[in-house]
Design an enzyme around this catalytic site. Structure first.
Site, short mmCIF file in Angstrom:
data_model
loop_
_atom_site.label_atom_id
_atom_site.label_comp_id
_atom_site.label_asym_id
_atom_site.label_seq_id
_atom_site.Cartn_x
_atom_site.Cartn_y
_atom_site.Cartn_z
N THR A 100 0.86 -1.20 0.00
CA THR A 100 0.00 0.00 0.00
C THR A 100 0.89 1.24 0.00
O THR A 100 1.33 1.69 -1.04
CB THR A 100 -0.98 0.00 1.19
OG1 THR A 100 -0.26 -0.24 2.41
CG2 THR A 100 -2.05 -1.07 1.02
N LYS A 125 3.93 -6.96 3.84
CA LYS A 125 3.66 -5.55 3.57
C LYS A 125 3.37 -4.88 4.90
O LYS A 125 2.86 -5.49 5.83
CB LYS A 125 2.50 -5.37 2.59
CG LYS A 125 1.11 -5.82 3.04
CD LYS A 125 0.33 -4.89 3.94
CE LYS A 125 0.30 -3.48 3.44
NZ LYS A 125 -0.38 -2.59 4.48
N THR A 143 0.70 -5.58 12.92
CA THR A 143 -0.20 -4.84 12.05
C THR A 143 0.37 -4.76 10.66
O THR A 143 1.10 -3.86 10.33
CB THR A 143 -0.46 -3.46 12.61
OG1 THR A 143 -0.90 -3.63 13.94
CG2 THR A 143 -1.50 -2.73 11.84
N ASN A 201 -0.08 10.36 5.50
CA ASN A 201 -1.36 9.95 6.07
C ASN A 201 -2.44 11.00 5.94
O ASN A 201 -3.63 10.68 5.92
CB ASN A 201 -1.15 9.54 7.53
CG ASN A 201 -0.53 8.17 7.65
OD1 ASN A 201 -1.20 7.16 7.49
ND2 ASN A 201 0.78 8.13 7.87
N THR A 235 -6.40 10.70 -1.12
CA THR A 235 -6.43 11.59 -2.29
C THR A 235 -5.47 11.14 -3.37
O THR A 235 -4.67 10.26 -3.17
CB THR A 235 -6.08 13.02 -1.86
OG1 THR A 235 -4.78 13.02 -1.25
CG2 THR A 235 -7.08 13.58 -0.89
#
Length: 397
Positions: A147, A173, A184, A392, A397
């Site tokens: 990501t 990832k 996480t 972040n 966007t």
């Protein structure tokens, strides 16, 4: 143990593929790992009370089948907090993959990562699935699961078990929302050893606390994240059993792969410029040592000091003090690399030029000596930069 130049499909009997399906605008965002035969499987999962649909489906399937033959992953859409429709979509993702591979649905794991709250675009999923191939470009899988990561995270090793060579490989990832308890992130490990799912779970559970659970980037815990280990037995070695030298060797192999992936995740924290490694030594026990190490590496003030290349040992000592560990605080030593900045809980003068060289390095090692036992704990993280906020703030966007 030997480190090799490999990928997630390096173990015998595994293949992988990755491509751009359209979950993201341009980059690869969809991939799978496939085993020739059903593999033993073990997993650990997010401790967030809000759990994404793909994780629920995968955890349920692992519990039911105790085997896994394929894992399909998309990035860009998390399919989290999406209600009943999200659950239906995760089951459909599993079913469509099983149909294409002509295997039972419960042998398919599904995973998603990305923006929380968006429904899965099923036409995009179907299009991507139609393009995936068995024996595709295995290196592309590592790209497809990313990501906000800036680089792929892979490791592969081999080890001799008698006359048999066992190969293990991992891919992960993770860049933000890293404060695991599990971990996480997404991490997938493949192996070709003969080992039962029960024994594999034992090895994974024993090693997660000192690897993935000891990294932190930003203190946030995601809803989607899991570690899955698949071992398909294609090496045909003598079965690895608990409480044997072979199990200890296998566990050490797994620990190395998990720790390397954990460090790669920490180093690639969003906006990070430096990897921070904290080692607490001479602690009363390993649990206290790990808690304290993670407290230091998770401190925002320590992180910003490292970003600013400021040897602010007072912030380190403060994080030691609020770690929740009951140890004497009147005989603590703190080192930055090999330079002492505090001895016996008193400040020490140091050469500023030598310290500048230490603080300019890509990896900053902090050592805290408690003089209260003989246990050791490590944790990894990264500095906190201006770019973390920028990345972040603009994520959607």
């Amino acid at each position: 143990m030997k480190i090799i130049d490999g990928n997630i499909a390096s173990p015998l009997g595994f293949s992988a593929d990755g491509l751009h399906a359209g979950f993201k605008k341009r980059k690869k965002d969809f991939g799978w790992i496939v085993s020739e035969v059903p593999a033993s499987v073990a997993g650990v999962y997010t401790t967030n009370k809000v759990i994404a649909a793909p994780l629920i489906v995968t955890r349920e399937s692992v519990k039911k089948a105790q085997k896994m033959q394929a894992l399909v992953v998309n990035s860009g859409v998390a399919n989290s907090c999406t209600g009943l429709q999200g659950m239906e979509d995760a089951y459909t993702m599993q079913k469509w993959t099983a149909t294409k591979l002509k295997i039972a649905p419960e042998l398919v794991g599904v995973a998603s990562t990305g923006v929380i709250g968006d429904l899965m675009p099923m036409d995009t999923l179907q299009k991507g699935l139609s393009k995936l191939v068995v024996n595709g470009n295995s290196d592309d899988f590592a790209q497809a699961i990313l990501t906000t990561d800036t680089k792929v995270k892979t490791v592969a090793v081999t080890e001799q078990f008698g006359r048999d060579e066992v190969t293990m490989a991992g891919v992960a990832k993770g860049s933000g929302m890293i404060h695991p308890n599990m971990a996480t992130m997404l991490a997938f490990i493949t192996c070709d050893a003969v080992i039962s799912s029960e024994t594999l779970q034992l090895a994974l559970s024993q090693n997660v606390e000192t690897t993935f659970n000891q990294i932190t980037v930003d203190g946030d815990t995601s809803t989607n994240d899991m570690v899955l280990v698949l071992s398909n037995g294609c090496t045909l070695n003598k079965e690895i059993l608990p409480d044997t030298p072979e199990f200890d060797k296998f566990s050490a192999m797994l620990h190395f792969v998990m720790q390397e992936l954990a460090k790669k995740i920490a180093k690639d924290g969003e906006g990070a410029t430096k990897l921070i490694e904290v080692e607490v030594i001479n602690a009363p026990n390993s649990l206290d040592a790990c808690m304290m190490a993670k407290s230091v590496v998770g401190s925002s003030l320590v992180k910003t000091a490292i970003f600013g290349e400021d040897p602010n040992w007072g912030r380190i000592l403060a994080a030691v003090g609020y770690a929740g560990v009951d140890v004497p605080v009147d005989n603590i030593d703190i080192y930055l690399a090999d330079i002492p900045v505090m001895l016996a809980s008193s400040p020490v003068d140091f050469d500023e030029e030598d310290m500048q060289d230490v603080m300019r390095a890509d990896t900053i090692k902090i050592i805290v000596d408690l003089h209260a036992g003989d246990s050791v704990g490590k944790a990894w993280g990264c500095d906190l930069s201006y770019d973390y906020v920028k990345i972040n703030a603009l994520y959607r966007t």
